[in-house]
Design a protein around this motif. Structure first.
Motif, mmCIF file in Angstrom:
data_model
loop_
_atom_site.group_PDB
_atom_site.id
_atom_site.type_symbol
_atom_site.label_atom_id
_atom_site.label_comp_id
_atom_site.label_asym_id
_atom_site.label_seq_id
_atom_site.Cartn_x
_atom_site.Cartn_y
_atom_site.Cartn_z
ATOM 1 N N SER A 139 0.849 -1.197 0.000
ATOM 2 C CA SER A 139 0.000 0.000 0.000
ATOM 3 C C SER A 139 0.882 1.244 0.000
ATOM 4 N N ASP A 140 0.291 2.402 -0.215
ATOM 5 C CA ASP A 140 1.126 3.602 -0.241
ATOM 6 C C ASP A 140 1.425 4.149 1.152
ATOM 7 N N THR A 141 0.646 3.704 2.164
ATOM 8 C CA THR A 141 1.029 4.091 3.517
ATOM 9 C C THR A 141 2.180 3.175 3.932
ATOM 10 N N SER A 142 3.160 3.759 4.611
ATOM 11 C CA SER A 142 4.315 2.946 4.957
ATOM 12 C C SER A 142 4.072 2.215 6.273
ATOM 13 N N SER A 143 3.305 1.147 6.237
ATOM 14 C CA SER A 143 3.095 0.436 7.485
ATOM 15 C C SER A 143 4.222 -0.570 7.700
ATOM 16 N N ILE A 144 4.438 -0.854 8.969
ATOM 17 C CA ILE A 144 5.543 -1.735 9.346
ATOM 18 C C ILE A 144 5.009 -3.160 9.515
ATOM 19 N N VAL A 145 5.717 -4.106 8.952
ATOM 20 C CA VAL A 145 5.248 -5.502 9.006
ATOM 21 C C VAL A 145 6.396 -6.415 9.417
ATOM 22 N N LEU A 146 6.063 -7.674 9.669
ATOM 23 C CA LEU A 146 7.078 -8.698 9.936
ATOM 24 C C LEU A 146 7.213 -9.575 8.709
ATOM 25 N N ARG A 147 8.443 -9.863 8.305
ATOM 26 C CA ARG A 147 8.668 -10.777 7.184
ATOM 27 C C ARG A 147 9.820 -11.698 7.549
ATOM 28 N N THR A 148 9.927 -12.792 6.817
ATOM 29 C CA THR A 148 11.065 -13.674 7.003
ATOM 30 C C THR A 148 12.342 -12.860 6.780
ATOM 31 N N CYS A 149 13.314 -13.033 7.690
ATOM 32 C CA CYS A 149 14.535 -12.229 7.597
ATOM 33 C C CYS A 149 15.249 -12.519 6.276
ATOM 34 N N SER A 150 15.724 -11.467 5.632
ATOM 35 C CA SER A 150 16.396 -11.627 4.341
ATOM 36 C C SER A 150 17.484 -10.562 4.222
ATOM 37 N N THR A 151 18.109 -10.489 3.071
ATOM 38 C CA THR A 151 19.146 -9.467 2.900
ATOM 39 C C THR A 151 18.581 -8.196 2.264
ATOM 40 N N GLU A 152 17.248 -8.168 2.126
ATOM 41 C CA GLU A 152 16.599 -6.990 1.519
ATOM 42 C C GLU A 152 16.938 -5.717 2.303
ATOM 43 N N LYS A 153 17.185 -4.650 1.574
ATOM 44 C CA LYS A 153 17.485 -3.361 2.216
ATOM 45 C C LYS A 153 16.299 -2.809 3.000
ATOM 46 N N SER A 154 15.113 -3.252 2.604
ATOM 47 C CA SER A 154 13.920 -2.757 3.306
ATOM 48 C C SER A 154 13.878 -3.251 4.756
ATOM 49 N N GLN A 155 14.814 -4.134 5.116
ATOM 50 C CA GLN A 155 14.863 -4.595 6.508
ATOM 51 C C GLN A 155 15.962 -3.894 7.313
ATOM 52 N N HIS A 156 16.501 -2.811 6.746
ATOM 53 C CA HIS A 156 17.556 -2.093 7.471
ATOM 54 C C HIS A 156 16.979 -0.966 8.324
ATOM 55 N N TRP A 157 17.332 -0.987 9.586
ATOM 56 C CA TRP A 157 16.849 0.028 10.531
ATOM 57 C C TRP A 157 18.036 0.655 11.239
ATOM 58 N N ILE A 158 17.945 1.949 11.478
ATOM 59 C CA ILE A 158 19.032 2.626 12.191
ATOM 60 C C ILE A 158 18.502 3.132 13.533
ATOM 61 N N LEU A 159 19.181 2.731 14.592
ATOM 62 C CA LEU A 159 18.822 3.274 15.904
ATOM 63 C C LEU A 159 19.589 4.586 16.069
ATOM 64 N N ASP A 160 18.891 5.683 15.852
ATOM 65 C CA ASP A 160 19.478 7.008 15.777
ATOM 66 C C ASP A 160 19.385 7.689 17.155
ATOM 67 N N SER A 161 20.451 7.545 17.925
ATOM 68 C CA SER A 161 20.430 8.022 19.325
ATOM 69 C C SER A 161 20.285 9.524 19.454
ATOM 70 N N VAL A 162 19.566 9.936 20.476
ATOM 71 C CA VAL A 162 19.429 11.355 20.815
ATOM 72 C C VAL A 162 19.871 11.490 22.273
ATOM 73 N N ALA A 163 20.692 12.497 22.551
ATOM 74 C CA ALA A 163 21.162 12.682 23.935
ATOM 75 C C ALA A 163 19.991 13.092 24.814
ATOM 76 N N TRP A 164 19.885 12.487 25.959
ATOM 77 C CA TRP A 164 18.745 12.821 26.835
ATOM 78 C C TRP A 164 19.168 13.495 28.127
ATOM 79 N N LYS A 165 20.479 13.558 28.391
ATOM 80 C CA LYS A 165 20.886 14.267 29.619
ATOM 81 C C LYS A 165 22.157 15.065 29.377
#
Ligand code: UDP
Ligand code: MN
Length: 614
Positions: free
Chosen positions: A588-614
């Motif tokens: 669909s055109d809304t970017s919903s998040i789903v679970l899929r079998t793990c693969s080497t697809e780039k669509s499974q790349h996530w970055i934990l982008d830290s923000v300083a909190w203190k």
């Protein structure tokens, strides 16, 4: 509490409750209260100062102000309190009808009286006309669990006596006196030493000699203390506490009704747990119909990232503990503030209240943190029920400015008790940080030192391990989908019953200063965000009836379906119980998040982008 403009009702929460549907007499408004467990605070909900959330009537609107606080356009059409004449304010409209509100039932207002009802509503921000119809001694349902009704307390006669302290500023006659009468009617008189009414500089005529006379009729000693200048609930409660003669203090708001059997369980628990503030279950007296509504017992009090009080449903581990004995008192990270009992000696030993907190707000968390960090406790006694009228806004003035006062109170509390988390709080609430400048908190820091109190890290780890605040060892920041450069976002839609929940989706990445874009990932692999909501997906054997691959954001439950792991090398976020990976939906055109079998697809790349909190 209220927003500055009287037509805009602003609330920051103190309460959360279970789903209750109330049909509000002739208003035919459906009020829906919910638990945190089911998520959602969205376009059609308001949130009052006790964290009770109300579903608003059709046509009612709300939006978030710049600080993310909900601003509600009230659904009472009619003159605001500014239009109320002096005569209206000073008139006592109390005119009881024999069976009105009997057994805690809602009061019905005849159509011909609706105009008057609407005119009077803004005076106290509850249905004054309905309240004034109900006799002072109305009966209430016995809402206790059956096991509470038969529970035997050892040596009931030798329990410590109590001084009940009720503070008020321009309270309505009927609610104030019904609070007093409910205590008198439902307490063993041998345990009730006195009732102390502290008038925080009210200016209503009927609260003067007329009140002096009315309390003379009561069968227990009632003292009235009148403060010359307005100081707020902290100062007023302290004035009452100082002169109280009994070993136990019970603080109540001035619009409560004590339910059958409320007192003994509180006193009995203080006998075994004397270094504790013990709270009843706070039932709801509807602000619209004055109906008495039993509240939910499976929640405890805490707060959100903005330090607004919230009720959260007990997680799995707490539920298991409670199930052993549903009548047993249980700990709570924080108290709602208005209704609790405490030993007088201990109250003063532990520092009573911060007297520099004016008018309203913040004192409940300050006392909660202080109790826990300094060797005491906050506990909820489920066999004791007291009703409270919770309103969507405050009817009274905040001399000095509502925002300034509330921010100052919160700043003082955070500066004294929250250690590193004070930086988190001020960073994301700069308005409060501003008020923190110039605050002299030396005497409270000396108290903390003298009482040898533990730090806030200890509090979070030991009292509220389920908390969703950042912490060393936890990730805090944005969760970014690398291919689309979009970020995981909190749902705006709501579940059937309440706070934010829905499908996990992607949206534009928000700035560092915007808490709405932030998530926490714990060492155990729970991905959570403000208001105790977690990233959730069905377990392998739970797919039935749930959409396959669906990823949701919903109330944190402590169940394995909410566990994830992050692989720094492959950038994958893997769901522990199914072994599948987070991906985005291409269907669909809304970017919903789903679970899929793990693969080497780039669509499974996530970055934990830290923000300083203190
Ligand atoms: N109160 C007071 N002085 C103030 C503000 C509040 O004595 O300046 C009293 C108020 O009349 C009530 C109690 O403090 O009995 C708690 O206030 P409120 O009910 O407005 O707070 P909420 O229940 O909304 O948290
Ligand atoms: Mn109140």
């Amino acid at each position: 509490m209220k927003f500055i403009n009287t037509n805009l009702d602003f609330k920051c929460g103190r309460w959360r409750n279970r789903r209750i549907l109330i049909l509000c007499g002739s208003l035919v408004t459906i009020v829906l209260l919910w638990t945190n467990f089911y998520s959602s605070i969205g376009s059609s909900t308001s949130d009052n100062s006790w964290g009770v959330n109300l579903k608003l009537a059709a046509g009612q609107r709300e939006w978030q102000d710049s600080r993310g606080m909900r601003v509600v356009v009230g659904h009472y059409i009619g003159p605001s309190v500014d239009n109320a004449t002096k005569e209206m304010m000073n008139k006592n409209y109390f005119a009881p009808e024999q069976n009105a509100g009997h057994d805690g039932r809602p009061v019905e207002i005849a159509p011909k009286e609706l105009y008057l009802m609407r005119r009077l509503f803004p005076l106290h921000r509850f249905n004054l006309l309905a309240s004034d119809r109900i006799p002072l001694n109305r009966t209430l349902p016995d809402v206790r669990r059956p096991a509470c009704k038969t529970k035997v307390y050892v040596d009931e006669e030798s329990l410590p006596e109590v001084s009940v302290i009720i503070v008020f500023h321009n309270e309505a006659w009927s609610t104030l006196l019904r609070t007093v009468w409910s205590v008198v009617l439902r307490s063993p008189h041998s345990l009730l030493s006195e009732i102390i009414l502290v008038d925080d500089a009210s200016d209503r005529d009927f609260l003067k000699e007329e009140l002096d006379k009315a309390v003379l009729e009561l069968p227990v000693p009632v003292h009235i203390i009148r403060l010359k200048t307005r100081i707020g609930l902290v100062g007023a409660r302290l004035a009452g506490a100082r002169v109280a003669v009994a070993p136990v203090l019970l603080f109540l708001d001035a619009h409560c009704e004590a339910a059958p059997g409320f007192l003994v369980p509180l006193l009995a628990h203080l006998r075994v747990s004397p270094r504790s503030a013990v709270c009843p279950i706070i039932d709801i007296i509807s602000d619209e119909t004055l109906a008495y509504i039993k509240s939910f017992e499976l929640h405890w009090g805490a707060f959100n990232w903005n330090l607004h009080f919230r009720w959260y449903t007990l997680g799995n581990s707490e539920l298991q503990k409670r199930k052993k004995d549903m009548t047993a008192p249980f700990p709570s990270p924080a108290m709602a503030g208005g209704l609790f009992a405490i030993m007088k000696e201990y109250f003063f030993e532990v520092g009573a209240y911060d007297e520099k907190m004016k008018i309203w707000g913040g004192e409940n968390l300050e006392l909660s943190f202080r109790l826990w960090q300094c060797g005491g406790k906050v506990e909820i006694v489920p066999c004791s029920h007291i009703g409270h009228i919770f309103r969507k806004s405050s009817p009274y003035s905040f001399p000095g400015g509502m925002r300034e006062i509330l921010s100052t109170n919160l700043a003082r509390m955070a500066l004294v008790w929250m250690d590193s988390w004070v930086d988190f709080f001020f960073k994301f609430n700069p308005e409060v940080g501003l008020q923190a400048r110039g605050q002299n908190i030396t005497d409270r820091l000396i108290l903390r030192e003298k009482l040898n109190c533990k730090n806030f890290e200890w509090y979070l780890k030991n009292v509220w391990p389920q908390h969703f605040f950042p912490q060393d060892g936890r990730f805090f920041g944005r969760i970014k989908h690398s291919e689309s450069e979009k970020c995981m976002k909190k749902p705006v839609s709501k579940g059937v019953l309440g706070q934010p929940m829905g499908s996990a989706t992607l949206g534009i990445c928000l700035k560092d200063e915007d808490l709405n874009g932030m998530f926490v990932m714990t060492e155990e692999g729970i991905i959570m965000t403000d208001e105790s909501i977690c990233l959730d997906a069905p377990q392998k054997n739970e797919f039935e009836g749930e959409k396959k691959g669906a990823v949701k954001v919903m109330g944190c439950s402590g169940y394995p379906r909410q566990k994830w792991s992050y692989n720094e090398k492959t950038y994958q976020l893997q769901h522990a119980s199914t072994g599948q990976c987070l991906d985005i939906s291409t269907s669909s055109d809304t970017s919903s998040i789903v679970l899929r079998t793990c693969s080497t697809e780039k669509s499974q790349h996530w970055i934990l982008d830290s923000v300083a909190w203190k």
